[in-house]
Design a protein around this motif. Sequence first.
Motif, PDB file in Angstrom:
ATOM      1  N   ASP A   8      -5.883  50.704 -22.908  1.00 62.94           N
ATOM      2  CA  ASP A   8      -5.908  50.724 -21.514  1.00 62.94           C
ATOM      3  C   ASP A   8      -7.047  51.276 -21.307  1.00 62.94           C
ATOM      4  O   ASP A   8      -7.381  52.537 -21.741  1.00 62.94           O
ATOM      5  CB  ASP A   8      -4.757  50.965 -20.653  1.00 62.94           C
ATOM      6  CG  ASP A   8      -5.257  50.924 -19.172  1.00 62.94           C
ATOM      7  OD1 ASP A   8      -6.053  49.885 -18.640  1.00 62.94           O
ATOM      8  OD2 ASP A   8      -4.755  51.479 -18.203  1.00 62.94           O
ATOM      9  N   GLY A   9      -8.344  51.114 -20.531  1.00 66.43           N
ATOM     10  CA  GLY A   9      -9.313  51.997 -20.366  1.00 66.43           C
ATOM     11  C   GLY A   9     -10.493  51.301 -19.658  1.00 66.43           C
ATOM     12  O   GLY A   9     -10.265  50.249 -19.318  1.00 66.43           O
ATOM     13  N   SER A  10     -11.526  51.988 -19.336  1.00 65.41           N
ATOM     14  CA  SER A  10     -12.770  51.555 -18.835  1.00 65.41           C
ATOM     15  C   SER A  10     -13.977  51.872 -19.551  1.00 65.41           C
ATOM     16  O   SER A  10     -13.988  52.790 -20.211  1.00 65.41           O
ATOM     17  CB  SER A  10     -12.606  51.933 -17.280  1.00 65.41           C
ATOM     18  OG  SER A  10     -12.893  53.491 -17.295  1.00 65.41           O
ATOM     19  N   TYR A  11     -14.994  50.925 -19.337  1.00 67.15           N
ATOM     20  CA  TYR A  11     -16.285  51.216 -19.918  1.00 67.15           C
ATOM     21  C   TYR A  11     -17.175  50.928 -18.877  1.00 67.15           C
ATOM     22  O   TYR A  11     -17.398  50.117 -18.103  1.00 67.15           O
ATOM     23  CB  TYR A  11     -16.347  50.177 -20.942  1.00 67.15           C
ATOM     24  CG  TYR A  11     -17.541  50.325 -21.965  1.00 67.15           C
ATOM     25  CD1 TYR A  11     -17.695  51.258 -23.073  1.00 67.15           C
ATOM     26  CD2 TYR A  11     -18.839  49.854 -21.669  1.00 67.15           C
ATOM     27  CE1 TYR A  11     -18.885  51.463 -23.800  1.00 67.15           C
ATOM     28  CE2 TYR A  11     -19.972  49.897 -22.339  1.00 67.15           C
ATOM     29  CZ  TYR A  11     -19.898  50.882 -23.551  1.00 67.15           C
ATOM     30  OH  TYR A  11     -21.076  51.038 -24.320  1.00 67.15           O
ATOM     31  N   GLU A  12     -18.217  51.848 -18.979  1.00 70.36           N
ATOM     32  CA  GLU A  12     -19.430  51.835 -17.724  1.00 70.36           C
ATOM     33  C   GLU A  12     -20.619  51.379 -18.394  1.00 70.36           C
ATOM     34  O   GLU A  12     -21.032  51.808 -19.505  1.00 70.36           O
ATOM     35  CB  GLU A  12     -19.598  53.028 -17.261  1.00 70.36           C
ATOM     36  CG  GLU A  12     -20.768  53.041 -15.974  1.00 70.36           C
ATOM     37  CD  GLU A  12     -20.852  54.231 -15.391  1.00 70.36           C
ATOM     38  OE1 GLU A  12     -22.054  54.351 -14.696  1.00 70.36           O
ATOM     39  OE2 GLU A  12     -19.932  55.172 -15.118  1.00 70.36           O
ATOM     40  N   ALA A  13     -21.107  50.018 -18.140  1.00 72.86           N
ATOM     41  CA  ALA A  13     -22.097  49.358 -18.429  1.00 72.86           C
ATOM     42  C   ALA A  13     -23.117  49.135 -17.380  1.00 72.86           C
ATOM     43  O   ALA A  13     -22.735  48.140 -16.291  1.00 72.86           O
ATOM     44  CB  ALA A  13     -21.720  48.331 -19.197  1.00 72.86           C
ATOM     45  N   PHE A  14     -24.317  49.550 -17.298  1.00 80.37           N
ATOM     46  CA  PHE A  14     -25.459  48.893 -16.443  1.00 80.37           C
ATOM     47  C   PHE A  14     -24.924  49.237 -15.193  1.00 80.37           C
ATOM     48  O   PHE A  14     -25.045  48.751 -14.024  1.00 80.37           O
ATOM     49  CB  PHE A  14     -25.606  47.583 -16.578  1.00 80.37           C
ATOM     50  CG  PHE A  14     -25.789  47.204 -17.918  1.00 80.37           C
ATOM     51  CD1 PHE A  14     -27.149  47.584 -18.823  1.00 80.37           C
ATOM     52  CD2 PHE A  14     -25.035  45.979 -18.458  1.00 80.37           C
ATOM     53  CE1 PHE A  14     -27.508  46.945 -19.912  1.00 80.37           C
ATOM     54  CE2 PHE A  14     -25.455  45.735 -19.817  1.00 80.37           C
ATOM     55  CZ  PHE A  14     -26.509  46.211 -20.487  1.00 80.37           C
ATOM     56  N   GLY A  15     -24.483  50.777 -14.692  1.00 77.15           N
ATOM     57  CA  GLY A  15     -23.968  51.125 -13.665  1.00 77.15           C
ATOM     58  C   GLY A  15     -22.625  50.318 -13.046  1.00 77.15           C
ATOM     59  O   GLY A  15     -22.338  50.884 -11.994  1.00 77.15           O
ATOM     60  N   THR A  16     -21.879  49.655 -14.085  1.00 79.66           N
ATOM     61  CA  THR A  16     -20.556  48.882 -13.455  1.00 79.66           C
ATOM     62  C   THR A  16     -19.393  49.291 -14.242  1.00 79.66           C
ATOM     63  O   THR A  16     -19.752  49.189 -15.458  1.00 79.66           O
ATOM     64  CB  THR A  16     -20.869  47.397 -13.657  1.00 79.66           C
ATOM     65  OG1 THR A  16     -22.113  47.117 -12.778  1.00 79.66           O
ATOM     66  CG2 THR A  16     -19.738  46.719 -12.920  1.00 79.66           C
ATOM     67  N   ARG A  17     -18.567  49.646 -13.479  1.00 81.40           N
ATOM     68  CA  ARG A  17     -17.246  50.062 -14.261  1.00 81.40           C
ATOM     69  C   ARG A  17     -16.427  48.763 -14.670  1.00 81.40           C
ATOM     70  O   ARG A  17     -16.230  47.908 -13.734  1.00 81.40           O
ATOM     71  CB  ARG A  17     -16.271  50.987 -13.357  1.00 81.40           C
ATOM     72  CG  ARG A  17     -15.090  51.542 -14.201  1.00 81.40           C
ATOM     73  CD  ARG A  17     -14.460  52.488 -13.384  1.00 81.40           C
ATOM     74  NE  ARG A  17     -15.222  53.630 -13.201  1.00 81.40           N
ATOM     75  CZ  ARG A  17     -15.069  54.712 -14.169  1.00 81.40           C
ATOM     76  NH1 ARG A  17     -13.994  54.780 -15.038  1.00 81.40           N
ATOM     77  NH2 ARG A  17     -15.648  55.791 -13.730  1.00 81.40           N
ATOM     78  N   LEU A  18     -16.157  48.560 -16.024  1.00 79.94           N
ATOM     79  CA  LEU A  18     -15.726  47.573 -16.617  1.00 79.94           C
ATOM     80  C   LEU A  18     -14.153  48.021 -17.091  1.00 79.94           C
ATOM     81  O   LEU A  18     -14.119  48.920 -17.729  1.00 79.94           O
ATOM     82  CB  LEU A  18     -16.325  46.798 -17.565  1.00 79.94           C
ATOM     83  CG  LEU A  18     -17.778  46.478 -17.369  1.00 79.94           C
ATOM     84  CD1 LEU A  18     -18.727  45.944 -18.619  1.00 79.94           C
ATOM     85  CD2 LEU A  18     -17.928  45.458 -16.226  1.00 79.94           C
ATOM     86  N   ALA A  19     -13.216  46.880 -17.096  1.00 84.69           N
ATOM     87  CA  ALA A  19     -12.001  46.946 -17.644  1.00 84.69           C
ATOM     88  C   ALA A  19     -12.047  46.617 -19.345  1.00 84.69           C
ATOM     89  O   ALA A  19     -12.645  45.710 -19.582  1.00 84.69           O
ATOM     90  CB  ALA A  19     -10.893  46.284 -17.050  1.00 84.69           C
ATOM     91  N   ILE A  20     -11.579  47.641 -20.233  1.00 78.86           N
ATOM     92  CA  ILE A  20     -11.560  47.291 -21.623  1.00 78.86           C
ATOM     93  C   ILE A  20     -10.336  46.369 -21.936  1.00 78.86           C
ATOM     94  O   ILE A  20      -9.327  46.709 -21.449  1.00 78.86           O
ATOM     95  CB  ILE A  20     -11.491  48.614 -22.393  1.00 78.86           C
ATOM     96  CG1 ILE A  20     -12.557  49.217 -22.430  1.00 78.86           C
ATOM     97  CG2 ILE A  20     -11.175  48.247 -23.869  1.00 78.86           C
ATOM     98  CD1 ILE A  20     -12.614  50.844 -22.990  1.00 78.86           C
ATOM     99  N   GLU A  21     -10.815  45.180 -22.343  1.00 77.30           N
ATOM    100  CA  GLU A  21      -9.683  44.023 -22.511  1.00 77.30           C
ATOM    101  C   GLU A  21      -9.147  44.243 -24.146  1.00 77.30           C
ATOM    102  O   GLU A  21      -8.299  43.797 -24.381  1.00 77.30           O
ATOM    103  CB  GLU A  21     -10.294  42.731 -22.294  1.00 77.30           C
ATOM    104  CG  GLU A  21     -10.331  42.681 -20.958  1.00 77.30           C
ATOM    105  CD  GLU A  21     -10.712  41.008 -20.431  1.00 77.30           C
ATOM    106  OE1 GLU A  21     -11.082  40.444 -21.230  1.00 77.30           O
ATOM    107  OE2 GLU A  21     -10.849  41.067 -19.182  1.00 77.30           O
ATOM    108  N   SER A  22     -10.371  44.629 -25.073  1.00 80.30           N
ATOM    109  CA  SER A  22      -9.874  44.801 -26.576  1.00 80.30           C
ATOM    110  C   SER A  22     -10.601  45.893 -26.898  1.00 80.30           C
ATOM    111  O   SER A  22     -12.133  46.034 -26.726  1.00 80.30           O
ATOM    112  CB  SER A  22     -10.146  43.659 -27.261  1.00 80.30           C
ATOM    113  OG  SER A  22     -11.217  43.315 -27.435  1.00 80.30           O
ATOM    114  N   GLY A  23     -10.189  46.911 -27.764  1.00 78.85           N
ATOM    115  CA  GLY A  23     -10.957  47.972 -28.124  1.00 78.85           C
ATOM    116  C   GLY A  23     -10.281  48.452 -29.786  1.00 78.85           C
ATOM    117  O   GLY A  23      -9.124  48.855 -29.647  1.00 78.85           O
ATOM    118  N   LEU A  24     -11.223  48.634 -30.528  1.00 79.79           N
ATOM    119  CA  LEU A  24     -11.006  49.076 -31.736  1.00 79.79           C
ATOM    120  C   LEU A  24     -11.826  50.224 -32.163  1.00 79.79           C
ATOM    121  O   LEU A  24     -13.123  49.946 -31.969  1.00 79.79           O
ATOM    122  CB  LEU A  24     -10.897  47.987 -32.899  1.00 79.79           C
ATOM    123  CG  LEU A  24      -9.619  47.003 -32.740  1.00 79.79           C
ATOM    124  CD1 LEU A  24      -9.858  45.889 -33.944  1.00 79.79           C
ATOM    125  CD2 LEU A  24      -8.403  47.509 -32.959  1.00 79.79           C
TER     126      LEU A  24
END
Length: 196
Positions: A8-24
């Motif tokens: 679970d987590g978030s990633y900020e891209a281009f000024g927008t906070r996104l929800a991480i759906e898969s991450g390795l």
Amino acid sequence: FGTVNVVDGSYEAFGTRLAIESGLINFQGSLSDPNLNIVAMRRQQDVAAGVRVTGNARQPRVQLVSEPDMPRDEQLSWLVFGRSGAGGETGQAQAAVQGAALGLLNKLGAGRTARSVGLDTIAIGESKFGLSGAQVVNLGKEISDRLYIGYEQSLAGAESVLKLIYTLTPNWSVALRGGAVTGVDALYSKRFDKLR
């Protein structure tokens, strides 16, 4: 050596906070430069848009993704604005690309860029000097230990403001603003991170 699975987590891209759906995050040697494989999305809209981040931590590769797949300018518009750039809204995709480029400047090279042109700060974001509305470009330079000069220019219009901050004592400073926002402020600050 090993792999961290992002649950679970978030990633900020281009000024927008996104929800991480898969991450390795895969470590093979140095802890400071793992390999990345992250998908982060913005979903609460008609078209899900987001980014896929691959490569390593020192040189990540960011690719736009959407469901359904569409041209890059449309993906960027859905990612940044949450709506299509097509139709009667002229310039929206271009504004999205500009915002994306400015977001990359903030994340990847603002410190180096600022130093290379003789500034201490180059940032894109909300106003720190009182300008209302959309994002601003913020430039700043410490002239001496006591004097700081900052300048903000609105990206959405012609508004700008110049701010001078002069430190009188370790606790007291005076701020003078001119331009779209004018005024004089007396500022008091107290640090609580030191033990006497």
